[in-house]
Design a protein around this motif. Structure first.
Motif, PDB file in Angstrom:
ATOM      1  N   ARG A   1     -37.938 -68.964  89.133  1.00 63.06           N
ATOM      2  CA  ARG A   1     -37.130 -69.121  90.349  1.00 63.06           C
ATOM      3  C   ARG A   1     -35.681 -68.813  90.003  1.00 63.06           C
ATOM      4  O   ARG A   1     -35.334 -68.686  88.817  1.00 63.06           O
ATOM      5  CB  ARG A   1     -37.295 -70.513  90.952  1.00 63.06           C
ATOM      6  N   SER A   2     -34.817 -68.760  91.015  1.00 60.20           N
ATOM      7  CA  SER A   2     -33.440 -68.336  90.755  1.00 60.20           C
ATOM      8  C   SER A   2     -32.568 -69.458  90.215  1.00 60.20           C
ATOM      9  O   SER A   2     -31.694 -69.215  89.377  1.00 60.20           O
ATOM     10  CB  SER A   2     -32.807 -67.742  92.023  1.00 60.20           C
ATOM     11  N   THR A   3     -32.770 -70.689  90.676  1.00 57.66           N
ATOM     12  CA  THR A   3     -31.982 -71.822  90.183  1.00 57.66           C
ATOM     13  C   THR A   3     -32.928 -72.898  89.678  1.00 57.66           C
ATOM     14  O   THR A   3     -34.087 -72.962  90.087  1.00 57.66           O
ATOM     15  CB  THR A   3     -31.078 -72.409  91.277  1.00 57.66           C
TER      16      THR A   3
ATOM     17  N   SER B   1     -35.879 -70.637  85.184  1.00 59.61           N
ATOM     18  CA  SER B   1     -34.947 -70.140  86.200  1.00 59.61           C
ATOM     19  C   SER B   1     -34.043 -69.091  85.569  1.00 59.61           C
ATOM     20  O   SER B   1     -33.857 -69.045  84.355  1.00 59.61           O
ATOM     21  CB  SER B   1     -34.111 -71.279  86.785  1.00 59.61           C
ATOM     22  N   THR B   2     -33.456 -68.249  86.421  1.00 60.87           N
ATOM     23  CA  THR B   2     -32.635 -67.135  85.929  1.00 60.87           C
ATOM     24  C   THR B   2     -31.165 -67.240  86.301  1.00 60.87           C
ATOM     25  O   THR B   2     -30.347 -66.542  85.727  1.00 60.87           O
ATOM     26  CB  THR B   2     -33.143 -65.805  86.497  1.00 60.87           C
TER      27      THR B   2
ATOM     28  N   ARG C   1     -30.066 -65.995  88.942  1.00 57.65           N
ATOM     29  CA  ARG C   1     -29.827 -64.754  89.693  1.00 57.65           C
ATOM     30  C   ARG C   1     -30.522 -64.849  91.040  1.00 57.65           C
ATOM     31  O   ARG C   1     -31.546 -65.513  91.164  1.00 57.65           O
ATOM     32  CB  ARG C   1     -30.374 -63.528  88.937  1.00 57.65           C
ATOM     33  N   GLY C   2     -29.989 -64.134  92.021  1.00 57.81           N
ATOM     34  CA  GLY C   2     -30.559 -64.223  93.347  1.00 57.81           C
ATOM     35  C   GLY C   2     -31.833 -63.425  93.535  1.00 57.81           C
ATOM     36  O   GLY C   2     -32.712 -63.809  94.305  1.00 57.81           O
TER      37      GLY C   2
ATOM     38  N   ASN D   1     -35.067 -61.438  91.569  1.00 50.34           N
ATOM     39  CA  ASN D   1     -35.716 -61.488  90.250  1.00 50.34           C
ATOM     40  C   ASN D   1     -37.024 -60.713  90.168  1.00 50.34           C
ATOM     41  O   ASN D   1     -37.831 -60.949  89.270  1.00 50.34           O
ATOM     42  CB  ASN D   1     -35.970 -62.954  89.877  1.00 50.34           C
TER      43      ASN D   1
ATOM     44  N   GLY E   1     -39.522 -67.348  95.801  1.00 53.47           N
ATOM     45  CA  GLY E   1     -38.371 -66.756  96.461  1.00 53.47           C
ATOM     46  C   GLY E   1     -38.686 -66.376  97.885  1.00 53.47           C
ATOM     47  O   GLY E   1     -39.738 -66.726  98.438  1.00 53.47           O
TER      48      GLY E   1
ATOM     49  N   THR F   1     -25.597 -65.635  96.069  1.00 53.10           N
ATOM     50  CA  THR F   1     -26.347 -65.386  94.834  1.00 53.10           C
ATOM     51  C   THR F   1     -26.436 -63.906  94.500  1.00 53.10           C
ATOM     52  O   THR F   1     -27.068 -63.534  93.517  1.00 53.10           O
ATOM     53  CB  THR F   1     -27.763 -65.956  94.940  1.00 53.10           C
TER      54      THR F   1
ATOM     55  N   GLY G   1     -30.096 -61.104  98.051  1.00 58.30           N
ATOM     56  CA  GLY G   1     -30.619 -62.458  98.036  1.00 58.30           C
ATOM     57  C   GLY G   1     -30.546 -63.089  99.416  1.00 58.30           C
ATOM     58  O   GLY G   1     -29.766 -62.672 100.280  1.00 58.30           O
TER      59      GLY G   1
ATOM     60  N   ARG H   1     -23.208 -67.269  90.005  1.00 60.28           N
ATOM     61  CA  ARG H   1     -24.513 -67.585  89.428  1.00 60.28           C
ATOM     62  C   ARG H   1     -24.695 -69.084  89.245  1.00 60.28           C
ATOM     63  O   ARG H   1     -24.110 -69.703  88.358  1.00 60.28           O
ATOM     64  CB  ARG H   1     -24.693 -66.857  88.099  1.00 60.28           C
TER      65      ARG H   1
END
Length: 367
Positions: A53-55, A84-85, A87-88, A90, A104, A166, A170, A197
């Motif tokens: 996931r992004s966060t 998590s990355t 990033r918005g 992925n 997402g 993000t 995104g 980020r």
């Protein structure tokens, strides 16, 4: 800490570090390292899947986190490893094989499908566009706008502001642009949309007055109100615009290769999400108790507000609906055309966006 937990923690830390150091190239390079790790034996189990996931923490992904905590995946013999990355967007990591499942926005996945990439959605778990827009309260007060103001007035309040998102493509970036277009503004020229980020960085940027506001999910938006002098312009969980009131926002995407090779694991994953969603609605007191420990850093009063605001974002089951799919398509069609790209292709259907075999089998198992 057991050997299994050490392996799981190491895998998660490497995924996150790789993503922060350059996205897919670094993430792909980790595949060999993961393959070299000794894995614990799992008698009569399905092994593991990696979910990205992004966060790291958000109400958006909390159904999966809650399902892990309450052993809803483990009951089917499945281990879900999470990363998590910050990033918005992925999908590069998903397509590159760094993860089996990507959490997402369905809209992001649809855009990637239109580029003929081998990705498909398998379920939907959140049906509110639950990224919120907050701005400095002093700006809102000066403009005479509140969360209850008309949609066009709230969109107009973004003119000239520096808003954290993000990143391009995104969900938060798309929502800010959509809101500005409701007021007849050009998001490219009438505001400065700045990639930031992660939730902690969003709050820090507001505290340092590097941005005037941001779009991100709760609890980051709630903490900004508590700590950074922010106020809600759009609370999408409790007061969404009518056009976005039933809007699939968080789903799970996989590659065609994963569909072919991990069918039993995907069914078990869908079953675990279904059980988590069911428990959220049937036993909100337990979900609240778990959430209180998971989302640390909020005062009791703020947590209670945040919890009450976000419980309604979760679907009762993970099966997507035609109405929700159509809302996604209409939003995406406008977004694509606004930047000079072709709209959603004719003949694009829910059955092309989703492979429903696994979630439907999971629901049959649950009765």
């Amino acid at each position: 800490m057991t050997a299994f937990n050490r392996i799981r923690l190491a895998r998660r830390e490497m995924l996150e570090a790789a993503a922060s150091l350059g996205g897919i190239a670094a993430l792909q390079g980790m595949g060999t390292v993961f393959g070299m790790m000794a894995k614990p034996a799992q008698a009569q189990g399905l092994g593991s899947v990696t979910s990205l996931r992004s966060t790291s923490k958000s109400w958006l992904w909390a159904a999966e986190d809650y399902g892990v905590a309450r052993k809803h995946f483990e009951g089917s013999g499945l281990t879900v490893e999470q990363a998590s990355t910050q990033r918005g967007v992925n999908h590069d990591a998903l397509i590159g094989g760094a993860a089996d499942i990507l959490l997402g926005s369905p809209i992001q996945n649809m855009r990637v499908q239109f580029r003929n990439q081998p990705v498909v959605l398998i379920l939907s778990m959140v049906n509110k566009f639950a990224s919120n827009i907050v701005i400095r309260k002093e700006i809102a007060d000066r403009l005479g706008v509140t969360e209850q103001s008309p949609l066009e007035a709230k969109g107009a309040a973004l003119k000239g502001l520096k808003i954290g998102t993000t990143g391009s493509g995104g969900g938060p970036d798309q929502l800010v642009r959509w809101a500005m277009r409701r007021a007849g503004l050009n998001p490219t020229t009438d505001a400065q949309l700045t990639p930031v980020r992660g939730g902690a960085a969003m709050i820090a940027a507001m505290e340092r007055q590097q941005i005037d506001g941001f779009c991100l999910s709760s609890p980051t938006s709630d903490i900004a109100i508590q700590r950074a002098g922010a106020t809600y312009l759009f609370n999408m969980a409790t007061n969404p615009p009518a056009q976005l009131a039933d809007f699939p926002y968080i789903g799970a995407a996989v590659t065609q290769e994963t569909l072919r090779n991990k069918g039993p694991q995907l069914t078990a994953y869908c079953r675990g999400i279904a059980l988590a969603l069911r428990q959220i609605h049937q036993d909100p007191a337990d979900f609240k108790a778990w959430s209180k420990g998971w989302f640390e850093g909020m005062t009791d009063a703020l947590f209670n507000v945040s919890f009450d605001n976000n419980v309604p974002i979760y679907q009762r089951d993970p099966v997507p609906t035609q109405a929700g799919f159509q809302a996604n398509v209409e939003f995406l069609d406008e977004d694509l055309k606004s930047i000079g790209q072709p709209g959603v292709p004719d003949g694009y259907t829910l059955q092309k966006a989703y492979d429903l075999r696994f979630v439907e089998q999971a629901m049959r198992q649950l009765g």
